[in-house]
Write a protein that holds these residues in place. Sequence first.
Motif, PDB file in Angstrom:
ATOM      1  N   GLY A  13       0.769  -1.213  -0.189  1.00  0.00           N
ATOM      2  CA  GLY A  13       0.022   0.001  -0.183  1.00  0.00           C
ATOM      3  C   GLY A  13       0.883   1.407  -0.060  1.00  0.00           C
ATOM      4  N   ALA A  14       0.253   2.425  -0.324  1.00  0.00           N
ATOM      5  CA  ALA A  14       0.778   3.689  -0.402  1.00  0.00           C
ATOM      6  C   ALA A  14       1.430   3.938   0.913  1.00  0.00           C
ATOM      7  N   GLY A  15       0.873   3.759   2.090  1.00  0.00           N
ATOM      8  CA  GLY A  15       1.221   4.020   3.290  1.00  0.00           C
ATOM      9  C   GLY A  15       2.436   3.386   4.101  1.00  0.00           C
ATOM     10  N   VAL A  16       2.850   2.456   3.065  1.00  0.00           N
ATOM     11  CA  VAL A  16       4.184   1.517   3.585  1.00  0.00           C
ATOM     12  C   VAL A  16       5.407   2.586   3.780  1.00  0.00           C
ATOM     13  N   SER A  17       5.705   3.207   2.570  1.00  0.00           N
ATOM     14  CA  SER A  17       6.550   4.333   2.558  1.00  0.00           C
ATOM     15  C   SER A  17       6.787   5.001   3.606  1.00  0.00           C
ATOM     16  N   ALA A  18       5.720   5.849   3.884  1.00  0.00           N
ATOM     17  CA  ALA A  18       5.652   6.857   5.110  1.00  0.00           C
ATOM     18  C   ALA A  18       6.036   5.986   6.231  1.00  0.00           C
ATOM     19  N   ARG A  19       5.508   4.974   6.456  1.00  0.00           N
ATOM     20  CA  ARG A  19       5.716   4.045   7.918  1.00  0.00           C
ATOM     21  C   ARG A  19       7.186   3.585   7.825  1.00  0.00           C
ATOM     22  N   LEU A  20       7.725   3.171   6.892  1.00  0.00           N
ATOM     23  CA  LEU A  20       9.316   2.677   6.551  1.00  0.00           C
ATOM     24  C   LEU A  20      10.094   3.899   7.127  1.00  0.00           C
ATOM     25  N   SER A  21       9.695   5.185   6.529  1.00  0.00           N
ATOM     26  CA  SER A  21      10.567   6.538   6.591  1.00  0.00           C
ATOM     27  C   SER A  21      10.423   6.916   8.088  1.00  0.00           C
TER      28      SER A  21
END
Length: 129
Positions: A13-21
């Motif tokens: 999902g699109a939110g994965v990148s934000a959570r990883l960052s």
Amino acid sequence: MHARDGGPPFTRGAGVSARLSAKLAELLGNSGIDPQRLAQEVAVLVDRSDISEELTRLRVHATQLDDLLAKGGEIGKKLDFMLQEMHRETNTILSKSTGGGELGLKIAELALTVKAEVEKIREQGLNLE
């Protein structure tokens, strides 16, 4: 679709990148490690541990093995070569699975099972000759 059935692995999902960052920033804290450099190193590690090519080649070899056995006749040298290639791919998978945590251990366990089965086929092939 899963990698097991030949399709791409799950999509994120699109939110994965934000959570990883956010998690990366939390883990790095004030360590002074450059996040871009860390991302490059992670990308290299991920690329080195990717076994999709080996799995594809193993599938191709298994299909060729089926065809070879169905054809019959003099298959000794071809069979030996095919099994050698399958053994080589399995060894590569094993080497790439080290240090992969729980998933790496599962992959190594499966690869060892494949090696044992390939060896059984090789022994049976010796009995055919």
